[in-house]
Design a protein around this motif. Structure first.
Motif, mmCIF file in Angstrom:
data_model
loop_
_atom_site.group_PDB
_atom_site.id
_atom_site.type_symbol
_atom_site.label_atom_id
_atom_site.label_comp_id
_atom_site.label_asym_id
_atom_site.label_seq_id
_atom_site.Cartn_x
_atom_site.Cartn_y
_atom_site.Cartn_z
ATOM 1 N N THR A 162 0.968 -1.202 0.082
ATOM 2 C CA THR A 162 0.176 0.101 -0.085
ATOM 3 C C THR A 162 0.976 1.229 -0.008
ATOM 4 O OG1 THR A 162 -0.306 0.236 2.436
ATOM 5 C CG2 THR A 162 -1.807 -1.404 1.184
ATOM 6 N N PHE A 163 1.937 1.392 0.680
ATOM 7 C CA PHE A 163 2.974 2.376 0.660
ATOM 8 C C PHE A 163 3.719 2.541 -0.667
ATOM 9 C CE2 PHE A 163 3.074 1.676 5.462
ATOM 10 C CZ PHE A 163 2.138 2.560 5.951
ATOM 11 N N ALA A 164 4.084 1.472 -1.264
ATOM 12 C CA ALA A 164 4.449 1.444 -2.325
ATOM 13 C C ALA A 164 3.484 2.126 -3.574
ATOM 14 C CB ALA A 164 5.002 0.034 -2.941
ATOM 15 N N LEU A 165 2.537 1.619 -3.717
ATOM 16 C CA LEU A 165 1.210 2.101 -4.312
ATOM 17 C C LEU A 165 1.255 3.838 -4.340
ATOM 18 C CD1 LEU A 165 -0.967 2.088 -6.575
ATOM 19 C CD2 LEU A 165 -2.559 1.405 -4.477
ATOM 20 N N THR A 190 -4.604 -0.068 -8.228
ATOM 21 C CA THR A 190 -5.824 0.241 -6.824
ATOM 22 C C THR A 190 -6.683 -0.986 -6.926
ATOM 23 O OG1 THR A 190 -7.336 1.559 -7.901
ATOM 24 C CG2 THR A 190 -5.608 2.632 -7.104
ATOM 25 N N LEU A 191 -7.369 -1.529 -8.021
ATOM 26 C CA LEU A 191 -8.255 -2.633 -8.123
ATOM 27 C C LEU A 191 -7.694 -3.934 -7.706
ATOM 28 C CD1 LEU A 191 -10.494 -1.577 -11.218
ATOM 29 C CD2 LEU A 191 -10.839 -1.022 -8.758
ATOM 30 N N VAL A 192 -6.443 -3.965 -8.273
ATOM 31 C CA VAL A 192 -5.940 -5.406 -8.059
ATOM 32 C C VAL A 192 -5.430 -5.424 -6.501
ATOM 33 C CG1 VAL A 192 -3.839 -6.364 -8.330
ATOM 34 C CG2 VAL A 192 -4.807 -5.499 -10.240
ATOM 35 N N LEU A 193 -4.945 -4.378 -6.040
ATOM 36 C CA LEU A 193 -4.720 -4.342 -4.293
ATOM 37 C C LEU A 193 -5.862 -4.158 -3.621
ATOM 38 C CD1 LEU A 193 -2.130 -4.575 -3.036
ATOM 39 C CD2 LEU A 193 -1.734 -2.225 -2.957
ATOM 40 N N PHE A 194 -6.822 -3.664 -3.930
ATOM 41 C CA PHE A 194 -7.883 -3.227 -2.815
ATOM 42 C C PHE A 194 -9.352 -3.778 -3.279
ATOM 43 C CE2 PHE A 194 -5.032 0.147 -1.906
ATOM 44 C CZ PHE A 194 -4.836 -0.109 -0.438
ATOM 45 N N LEU A 212 -13.866 -1.102 -0.874
ATOM 46 C CA LEU A 212 -12.758 0.242 -0.798
ATOM 47 C C LEU A 212 -12.872 1.031 -1.883
ATOM 48 C CD1 LEU A 212 -9.719 0.607 1.444
ATOM 49 C CD2 LEU A 212 -9.757 1.754 -0.773
ATOM 50 N N PRO A 213 -12.635 0.481 -3.163
ATOM 51 C CA PRO A 213 -12.477 1.408 -4.489
ATOM 52 C C PRO A 213 -13.712 1.996 -4.620
ATOM 53 C CG PRO A 213 -11.549 -0.675 -4.546
ATOM 54 C CD PRO A 213 -12.322 -1.027 -3.445
ATOM 55 N N LEU A 214 -14.952 1.388 -4.537
ATOM 56 C CA LEU A 214 -16.350 2.100 -4.557
ATOM 57 C C LEU A 214 -16.208 3.361 -3.546
ATOM 58 C CD1 LEU A 214 -19.206 2.493 -5.886
ATOM 59 C CD2 LEU A 214 -19.901 0.888 -4.154
ATOM 60 N N TYR A 256 -9.465 10.592 -7.217
ATOM 61 C CA TYR A 256 -9.663 9.044 -6.838
ATOM 62 C C TYR A 256 -8.162 8.470 -6.413
ATOM 63 C CZ TYR A 256 -9.891 4.135 -7.436
ATOM 64 O OH TYR A 256 -9.936 2.572 -7.522
ATOM 65 N N LEU A 257 -7.235 9.016 -7.085
ATOM 66 C CA LEU A 257 -5.852 8.387 -7.161
ATOM 67 C C LEU A 257 -5.307 9.154 -5.637
ATOM 68 C CD1 LEU A 257 -4.199 8.374 -10.407
ATOM 69 C CD2 LEU A 257 -5.073 6.213 -9.153
ATOM 70 N N LEU A 258 -5.587 10.515 -5.577
ATOM 71 C CA LEU A 258 -4.870 11.116 -4.490
ATOM 72 C C LEU A 258 -5.412 10.649 -3.206
ATOM 73 C CD1 LEU A 258 -2.739 13.499 -3.873
ATOM 74 C CD2 LEU A 258 -4.629 14.870 -3.944
ATOM 75 N N LEU A 259 -6.705 10.208 -3.124
ATOM 76 C CA LEU A 259 -7.424 9.620 -1.900
ATOM 77 C C LEU A 259 -6.381 8.426 -1.356
ATOM 78 C CD1 LEU A 259 -11.161 9.875 -2.727
ATOM 79 C CD2 LEU A 259 -10.026 10.996 -0.718
#
Length: 293
Positions: A162-165, A190-194, A212-214, A256-259
């Motif tokens: 998660t920190f790497a992402l 983000t989808l693969v991980l979460f 979580l992605p939703l 979305y990404l910054l979140l």
């Protein structure tokens, strides 16, 4: 009685009143909405400051509007700590997001992505210092909403991933000006991980969950709406726009990404909410030992 206990006592009494007068589903929807509003209090007050200052400020006043917004934001942050609406640990992490947000603002403004057109003394390379508090308001919301809803995230991926992402997303906001924009790869990541991660949250005595992605997408939509307040009041202007049109829907993707950057930053002090195993209920209270390292 602590501020947190007082808040829970008020919430319980309000919830009991709602359930006496409304059908249970409607009562819980009302409580969910009120708790969300309470969680985003800092951001809502910042937006109120933008709107009010735009409506009343005069060019002839000695104190410039941007400088007044800096003073206002600092006062808000102080009040949040005095009244224990944020803990010191949360405030330290929010400060980190404030600093990373300000660094990105300085880069983006000087790259020509957007501009702050009004004069001010408290400006750094074209960026008024209140802008960092706009990013801090996102971090404040993250920290407060996790605590207010007693959230659990399960199954939560390994922290290092998660920190790497989060780092990759943050760096892409800079690097895409020079090399290929990796946002679509990052969306997929983000989808693969979460994708399997559920956000468990409590309204009254009932546990609910959402992918979580939703949740990130829905939150990014409301941040996009808030950003239109900023452009509508002329506080900042995007390149190639007149400040009157809606912010590009592409900014939804950016938010979305910054979140995720904000979220993984806040998890530095919210480890107890991270559960490595799937849950069938949201009341697990301890994190996986590996997650806490």
């Amino acid at each position: 009685m602590s501020s947190n206990h007082t808040t829970r006592h008020i919430e319980r009494r309000l919830g009991d009143s709602m359930r006496r007068h409304l059908p249970r589903p409607i009562a819980e929807l009302v409580m969910f909405t009120l708790k969300q509003g309470w969680a985003c209090l800092f951001g809502a007050l910042m937006l109120a400051g933008l709107i009010l200052s735009d409506a009343i400020w005069q060019d002839t006043w000695a104190l410039k509007r941007y400088d007044a917004l800096v003073i206002y934001a600092i006062a808000l942050q102080a009040l949040f700590l005095i009244f224990k609406l944020e803990t010191l640990a949360e405030a330290r992490v929010i400060l980190l997001f404030h600093l990373t947000g300000t660094a990105m603002e300085i880069f983006k403004v000087n790259a020509g992505s957007w501009a702050y057109p009004e004069p001010a003394l408290l400006k750094l390379w074209g960026v008024p210092l209140f802008s960092g508090f706009m990013y801090a308001s996102v971090g404040s919301f993250m920290a407060r909403v996790i605590r207010i809803f007693d959230m659990r995230f399960a199954p939560y991926p390994p922290l290092w991933m998660t920190f790497a992402l989060g780092a990759a997303i943050y760096l892409n906001f800079f690097s895409h000006h020079y090399i290929w924009d990796a946002r679509y790869v990052l969306f997929a990541a983000t989808l693969v991980l979460f994708l399997r991660t559920r956000i468990w949250f409590r309204v009254a005595e009932t546990d609910y969950w959402m992918p979580l992605p939703l949740a990130a997408f829905l939150t990014s939509f409301f941040l996009w709406l808030a950003e239109n307040v900023g452009t509508g009041t002329g506080t900042w202007i995007y390149a190639g726009t007149d400040g009157l049109s809606l912010v590009s829907f592409a900014k939804l993707g950016s938010w979305y990404l910054l979140l995720y950057v904000s979220f993984v930053t806040v998890t530095l002090v919210m480890r107890d909410a991270l559960i490595s195993a799937p849950l069938t209920k949201g009341r697990a209270t301890t994190s996986d030992p590996q997650q806490a390292q």
